[in-house]
Design an enzyme around this catalytic site. Sequence first.
Site, PDB file in Angstrom:
ATOM      1  N   GLY A  35      45.960  28.040  -0.394  1.00  0.00           N
ATOM      2  CA  GLY A  35      44.762  27.534  -1.050  1.00  0.00           C
ATOM      3  C   GLY A  35      43.867  28.628  -1.584  1.00  0.00           C
ATOM      4  O   GLY A  35      43.260  28.475  -2.653  1.00  0.00           O
ATOM      5  N   VAL A  64      53.107  29.578   9.298  1.00  0.00           N
ATOM      6  CA  VAL A  64      53.445  31.003   9.227  1.00  0.00           C
ATOM      7  C   VAL A  64      53.459  31.431   7.772  1.00  0.00           C
ATOM      8  O   VAL A  64      54.287  30.960   6.989  1.00  0.00           O
ATOM      9  CB  VAL A  64      54.821  31.285   9.874  1.00  0.00           C
ATOM     10  N   LYS A  65      52.517  32.319   7.434  1.00  0.00           N
ATOM     11  CA  LYS A  65      52.441  32.843   6.069  1.00  0.00           C
ATOM     12  C   LYS A  65      52.322  34.367   6.079  1.00  0.00           C
ATOM     13  O   LYS A  65      53.135  35.067   5.501  1.00  0.00           O
ATOM     14  CB  LYS A  65      51.236  32.240   5.338  1.00  0.00           C
ATOM     15  N   LYS A 136      41.379  46.946  14.399  1.00  0.00           N
ATOM     16  CA  LYS A 136      41.964  48.032  15.191  1.00  0.00           C
ATOM     17  C   LYS A 136      42.153  49.280  14.342  1.00  0.00           C
ATOM     18  O   LYS A 136      41.954  50.411  14.819  1.00  0.00           O
ATOM     19  CB  LYS A 136      43.303  47.573  15.771  1.00  0.00           C
ATOM     20  N   ARG A 215       9.393  34.534  17.590  1.00  0.00           N
ATOM     21  CA  ARG A 215       8.416  35.533  17.138  1.00  0.00           C
ATOM     22  C   ARG A 215       8.409  36.739  18.070  1.00  0.00           C
ATOM     23  O   ARG A 215       8.346  37.883  17.633  1.00  0.00           O
ATOM     24  CB  ARG A 215       7.019  34.919  17.078  1.00  0.00           C
ATOM     25  N   HIS A 273       3.041  27.116  32.710  1.00  0.00           N
ATOM     26  CA  HIS A 273       3.723  28.290  33.251  1.00  0.00           C
ATOM     27  C   HIS A 273       4.896  27.892  34.145  1.00  0.00           C
ATOM     28  O   HIS A 273       5.024  28.347  35.286  1.00  0.00           O
ATOM     29  CB  HIS A 273       2.744  29.201  33.993  1.00  0.00           C
ATOM     30  N   GLY A 302      -3.839  23.606  27.506  1.00  0.00           N
ATOM     31  CA  GLY A 302      -2.872  24.544  26.948  1.00  0.00           C
ATOM     32  C   GLY A 302      -1.467  24.386  27.489  1.00  0.00           C
ATOM     33  O   GLY A 302      -0.587  25.183  27.177  1.00  0.00           O
ATOM     34  N   ARG A 432       3.961  28.987  52.801  1.00  0.00           N
ATOM     35  CA  ARG A 432       3.754  27.539  52.757  1.00  0.00           C
ATOM     36  C   ARG A 432       2.338  27.136  53.167  1.00  0.00           C
ATOM     37  O   ARG A 432       1.806  26.128  52.692  1.00  0.00           O
ATOM     38  CB  ARG A 432       4.802  26.860  53.641  1.00  0.00           C
ATOM     39  N   ASP A 462       1.500  24.726  61.755  1.00  0.00           N
ATOM     40  CA  ASP A 462       0.155  24.897  61.203  1.00  0.00           C
ATOM     41  C   ASP A 462      -0.083  24.086  59.931  1.00  0.00           C
ATOM     42  O   ASP A 462      -1.174  23.539  59.719  1.00  0.00           O
ATOM     43  CB  ASP A 462      -0.160  26.374  60.960  1.00  0.00           C
TER      44      ASP A 462
END
Length: 508
Positions: A35, A64-65, A136, A215, A273, A302, A432, A462
């Site tokens: 092609g 196969v070409k 290569k 950015r 965040h 935000g 914690r 605690d």
Amino acid sequence: MEKKKALISVWNNTGVLELAKGLVAQGFEIVSSSGTAKYLEEGGVPVIEVVDLTGVPAILGGRVKTLHPTVMGGILARRGLAQDDEDRKKFDIPLIDVVVCTLYPFEETALSGADLDQLIEKIDIGGVSLIRAAAKNYYHVAVVTDIADYPRVLEEFEKNEELTLAFKQELALKAFKVTASYDATIYKGLSAEVGNETTCEEDLVLPLRRVQELRYGENPHQKASLFLPPLEKAPFVQHSGKELSYNNLLDLDTLLRAVSVFQDSCACTIVKHTTPCGTAKGATPLEAFRKALECDPVSAFGGIIGFTRKVDMAAAEKITDTFFEIVAAPDYEPGVIEFFAEKKPNLRVLTVVPGYAPKLQYTGNRCGFLVQDDALPPLPEQAKGKWVGTPRNDLWDDLIFAWKTVAITKSNAIVLVKDGAAVGIGGGFTNRVDAVAYALDLAGEKAKGAVLASDAFFPFADSIETAAQAGVTAVIQPGGSMRDGEVAEAAEKLGVSMFVGGGRTFRH
């Protein structure tokens, strides 16, 4: 003197006619087949058919070409090496100085839903062999695999009559990247087709393609881009607003998890965040949003917000009263996206995929890459855990909502929930006790009658004592501490019902 030859074998014809004409103008003969040869000839470029070099026509239905010693020898021959010169002379092998090749569109075929047989037919063999051979031997041969390089190749030939070694080396490295990515894409595509699931227990092949240049990274001094594995699409579509930033995408990961974990209810999550600062469920998106915002309105400013249900105009109007970076939802009622675009042109409005969850999670750091299953822990079940003190079936829904929220919160994490809304979230603490104290302080009077979820066990009693003093009535936690007995004893003594067996939900 032997005339220079360029072998052109491309699947994508874009720009190749102009390239071929330019090479002819530089004194090259064009070698091609099938092609590509027909396309170039119809465009007025004289072509030497591969069969005229090899004496062997394309066989096996075109499979196969170019796989022939004459072609491969012409590419791999080292100029000035006596053995190679002798072999070329003996077998009448002409030199090939430039190889231009683009590969069969395996990825596009896979994305189209093709079956296994169709996929196999789009695995390029000859093209990859030509590219690897030329790359290569880049000391002597230029290999061109990127259509964007066509103009530059012609410019270099017009300027210097030959390509510099540095440029040929650059082209060769790009060629090896092309074949590496191509093979990895084939592996992934065939694996998906035959049901071979990649796990974190084997060597991984992970090609990444850049889909968006950002950015900057987390900070302005860092460069960054968004990459995706082949055959995968981003789990969101942006409709309006500013371009997504690196930090937006970090936060969006948490939001996508929230949309997945809360998808069984009409819920809203606010993220700042990479950790939630508000979660709630309600009868409508507006109610869920209002309740989520009440948890920590200062931190919410935000941040980014996500919904599990279609956003209506009532919710949209309320959202625009506060500054947010992103609003994300599975869908929007007619006119809502346009309303956001007009009212808040910088607000990034996204449609997200509910329940989206990739198979694996990759985390890169200076130690290497950590890979694990990307799965939320299974929901707690009363039959698989145990109650300390009086079982509180009346608070089970709130306990599960708290557990879901803590599962998407940065460790160490503590979440207080009351009436289907988080009223206090302590996430990202190094101990914690401080996480509990922060969540209780945020909740204030709302801590009375609230439930508490912990992402891991309590190492000491605690935290339970502090929570009980604030009026917390029930706790869900995974257990597993050496002092589980002491913690349970404290809970019973203080009248706090505690469900042990919620599953650890660390998130770092």
